[in-house]
Scaffold this motif. Sequence first.
Motif, PDB file in Angstrom:
ATOM      1  N   VAL A 188      14.098   6.857  -5.867  1.00 33.10           N
ATOM      2  CA  VAL A 188      15.532   7.061  -6.037  1.00 33.10           C
ATOM      3  C   VAL A 188      16.314   5.911  -5.400  1.00 33.10           C
ATOM      4  CG1 VAL A 188      17.475   8.549  -5.432  1.00 33.10           C
ATOM      5  CG2 VAL A 188      15.307   9.563  -6.144  1.00 33.10           C
ATOM      6  N   GLY A 189      17.241   5.366  -6.156  1.00 34.59           N
ATOM      7  CA  GLY A 189      18.104   4.309  -5.643  1.00 34.59           C
ATOM      8  C   GLY A 189      17.642   2.906  -5.924  1.00 34.59           C
ATOM      9  N   HIS A 190      16.442   2.734  -6.537  1.00 35.91           N
ATOM     10  CA  HIS A 190      15.898   1.401  -6.781  1.00 35.91           C
ATOM     11  C   HIS A 190      16.159   0.918  -8.204  1.00 35.91           C
ATOM     12  CE1 HIS A 190      13.692   0.744  -2.969  1.00 35.91           C
ATOM     13  NE2 HIS A 190      13.699   2.067  -2.918  1.00 35.91           N
ATOM     14  N   GLY A 191      17.206   1.436  -8.816  1.00 29.84           N
ATOM     15  CA  GLY A 191      17.564   1.011 -10.165  1.00 29.84           C
ATOM     16  C   GLY A 191      17.108   1.995 -11.214  1.00 29.84           C
ATOM     17  N   PHE A 192      17.816   2.016 -12.353  1.00 24.00           N
ATOM     18  CA  PHE A 192      17.531   2.964 -13.429  1.00 24.00           C
ATOM     19  C   PHE A 192      16.589   2.361 -14.467  1.00 24.00           C
ATOM     20  CE2 PHE A 192      21.787   4.035 -11.841  1.00 24.00           C
ATOM     21  CZ  PHE A 192      21.608   5.380 -11.533  1.00 24.00           C
ATOM     22  N   ARG A 193      15.859   3.232 -15.136  1.00 20.84           N
ATOM     23  CA  ARG A 193      15.062   2.811 -16.284  1.00 20.84           C
ATOM     24  C   ARG A 193      15.992   2.492 -17.447  1.00 20.84           C
ATOM     25  NH1 ARG A 193       9.612   4.068 -15.742  1.00 20.84           N
ATOM     26  NH2 ARG A 193       9.105   5.637 -14.145  1.00 20.84           N
ATOM     27  N   ARG A 203      25.005   4.856 -21.169  1.00 26.29           N
ATOM     28  CA  ARG A 203      23.585   4.543 -21.370  1.00 26.29           C
ATOM     29  C   ARG A 203      23.274   3.195 -20.724  1.00 26.29           C
ATOM     30  NH1 ARG A 203      19.885   6.519 -25.205  1.00 26.29           N
ATOM     31  NH2 ARG A 203      18.098   5.150 -25.564  1.00 26.29           N
ATOM     32  N   MET A 204      22.184   3.149 -19.952  1.00 25.10           N
ATOM     33  CA  MET A 204      21.738   1.888 -19.361  1.00 25.10           C
ATOM     34  C   MET A 204      21.179   0.996 -20.464  1.00 25.10           C
ATOM     35  SD  MET A 204      22.501   2.536 -16.248  1.00 25.10           S
ATOM     36  CE  MET A 204      22.990   4.082 -15.444  1.00 25.10           C
ATOM     37  N   VAL A 205      21.642  -0.242 -20.523  1.00 26.91           N
ATOM     38  CA  VAL A 205      21.293  -1.109 -21.649  1.00 26.91           C
ATOM     39  C   VAL A 205      20.078  -1.981 -21.366  1.00 26.91           C
ATOM     40  CG1 VAL A 205      23.617  -1.134 -22.584  1.00 26.91           C
ATOM     41  CG2 VAL A 205      22.959  -2.834 -20.881  1.00 26.91           C
ATOM     42  N   GLY A 206      19.506  -1.887 -20.200  1.00 24.48           N
ATOM     43  CA  GLY A 206      18.313  -2.673 -19.895  1.00 24.48           C
ATOM     44  C   GLY A 206      17.733  -2.263 -18.561  1.00 24.48           C
ATOM     45  N   ASP A 207      16.610  -2.882 -18.228  1.00 30.62           N
ATOM     46  CA  ASP A 207      15.990  -2.608 -16.936  1.00 30.62           C
ATOM     47  C   ASP A 207      16.788  -3.276 -15.814  1.00 30.62           C
ATOM     48  OD1 ASP A 207      13.750  -1.069 -17.824  1.00 30.62           O
ATOM     49  OD2 ASP A 207      12.872  -2.918 -18.625  1.00 30.62           O
ATOM     50  N   VAL A 208      16.333  -3.082 -14.594  1.00 30.89           N
ATOM     51  CA  VAL A 208      17.013  -3.634 -13.424  1.00 30.89           C
ATOM     52  C   VAL A 208      17.032  -5.159 -13.506  1.00 30.89           C
ATOM     53  CG1 VAL A 208      17.027  -3.762 -10.904  1.00 30.89           C
ATOM     54  CG2 VAL A 208      16.255  -1.672 -12.047  1.00 30.89           C
ATOM     55  N   VAL A 209      18.204  -5.746 -13.254  1.00 30.50           N
ATOM     56  CA  VAL A 209      18.327  -7.206 -13.161  1.00 30.50           C
ATOM     57  C   VAL A 209      18.475  -7.586 -11.686  1.00 30.50           C
ATOM     58  CG1 VAL A 209      19.362  -7.388 -15.446  1.00 30.50           C
ATOM     59  CG2 VAL A 209      20.840  -7.121 -13.453  1.00 30.50           C
ATOM     60  N   GLY A 210      18.078  -8.809 -11.359  1.00 35.14           N
ATOM     61  CA  GLY A 210      18.210  -9.279  -9.983  1.00 35.14           C
ATOM     62  C   GLY A 210      17.366  -8.495  -8.998  1.00 35.14           C
ATOM     63  N   VAL A 211      16.141  -8.140  -9.388  1.00 38.21           N
ATOM     64  CA  VAL A 211      15.275  -7.355  -8.510  1.00 38.21           C
ATOM     65  C   VAL A 211      15.070  -8.081  -7.182  1.00 38.21           C
ATOM     66  CG1 VAL A 211      12.977  -6.343  -8.233  1.00 38.21           C
ATOM     67  CG2 VAL A 211      14.099  -6.304 -10.477  1.00 38.21           C
ATOM     68  N   GLY A 212      15.272  -7.350  -6.089  1.00 47.43           N
ATOM     69  CA  GLY A 212      15.083  -7.926  -4.769  1.00 47.43           C
ATOM     70  C   GLY A 212      16.275  -8.679  -4.219  1.00 47.43           C
ATOM     71  N   GLN A 213      17.339  -8.833  -5.038  1.00 43.87           N
ATOM     72  CA  GLN A 213      18.547  -9.519  -4.594  1.00 43.87           C
ATOM     73  C   GLN A 213      19.627  -8.495  -4.235  1.00 43.87           C
ATOM     74  OE1 GLN A 213      18.453 -12.859  -4.275  1.00 43.87           O
ATOM     75  NE2 GLN A 213      16.346 -12.771  -5.043  1.00 43.87           N
ATOM     76  N   TRP A 214      20.630  -8.935  -3.464  1.00 42.06           N
ATOM     77  CA  TRP A 214      21.686  -8.009  -3.045  1.00 42.06           C
ATOM     78  C   TRP A 214      22.479  -7.482  -4.237  1.00 42.06           C
ATOM     79  CZ3 TRP A 214      26.720  -8.830  -4.336  1.00 42.06           C
ATOM     80  CH2 TRP A 214      27.073 -10.115  -4.743  1.00 42.06           C
ATOM     81  N   TYR A 215      22.516  -8.264  -5.324  1.00 40.96           N
ATOM     82  CA  TYR A 215      23.284  -7.873  -6.502  1.00 40.96           C
ATOM     83  C   TYR A 215      22.438  -7.148  -7.541  1.00 40.96           C
ATOM     84  CZ  TYR A 215      21.093 -12.203  -8.089  1.00 40.96           C
ATOM     85  OH  TYR A 215      20.182 -13.185  -8.377  1.00 40.96           O
ATOM     86  N   GLY A 216      21.192  -6.831  -7.224  1.00 42.89           N
ATOM     87  CA  GLY A 216      20.322  -6.166  -8.186  1.00 42.89           C
ATOM     88  C   GLY A 216      20.906  -4.855  -8.678  1.00 42.89           C
ATOM     89  N   GLY A 217      20.695  -4.553  -9.971  1.00 40.14           N
ATOM     90  CA  GLY A 217      21.227  -3.308 -10.516  1.00 40.14           C
ATOM     91  C   GLY A 217      21.093  -3.227 -12.016  1.00 40.14           C
TER      92      GLY A 217
END
Length: 224
Positions: free
Chosen positions: A53-58, A94-108
């Motif tokens: 939970v909290g690590h980005g949406f599918r 609807r989420m249009v893609g997987d998580v972007v910027g994984v591991g960065q402060w702006y990831g989402g």
Amino acid sequence: MKMLQPISVFIVCLFLLLPFLVHAEDLEPAADSALIAVDSSPPGVTDIWSGAVGHGFRAGTQTFRLGVGMGYGIKIFGAQERHDLLPMTVSYGRMVGDVVGVGQWYGGNFEVRGEVFLAPQVNSDGYWTVGLTPHLRYNFATGTRWIPYVDIGIGIAFTEIRAPDLGASFQFNEQAAVGVNYFFTDDVAVNFEIHFLHLSSAGLSKPNQGVNTLGPCIGVNWFF
């Protein structure tokens, strides 16, 4: 006394939302005990999250939201009067893609949303405004149950508000918001945001001074 009226209406709407908060978990279907026994997913992992939970949406995760707010009229961009609005909203996203910027402060995740709102004017006259607005939202992956977001939208509206600020029923609406979702279950969140709304006709009708509001909004957001 004019300020007390919109505040009291806002409080009443808040209490109307409380049953959704209290009984949100009851809306979830009961899990089959046999399936629970064989479920090997790590704790906190659900179909909507890319991890815990909290690590980005599918990608493809959907949302449904009910909300209410209090927009206090502000006289900017040439507006002559203050128009206090009480926006009530229903939206689907609807989420249009997987998580972007994984591991960065702006990831989402980027999310596209469609919203219908109904907004009576509560400081005078009782004029009504209805609107339909596509939105683009960015949800930050914080690794916690607190998921902040930024949001913009541009759509159409129909209103009874007239001179000296607006000249016709048809208007455009532009919106901007910053807020946060708090997930009190893995897939249901309560959210709070500060929301700006602008109504004007882009010169299609006169006068075109515009209507502007700024204020808080609260809501309940289901993810699936």
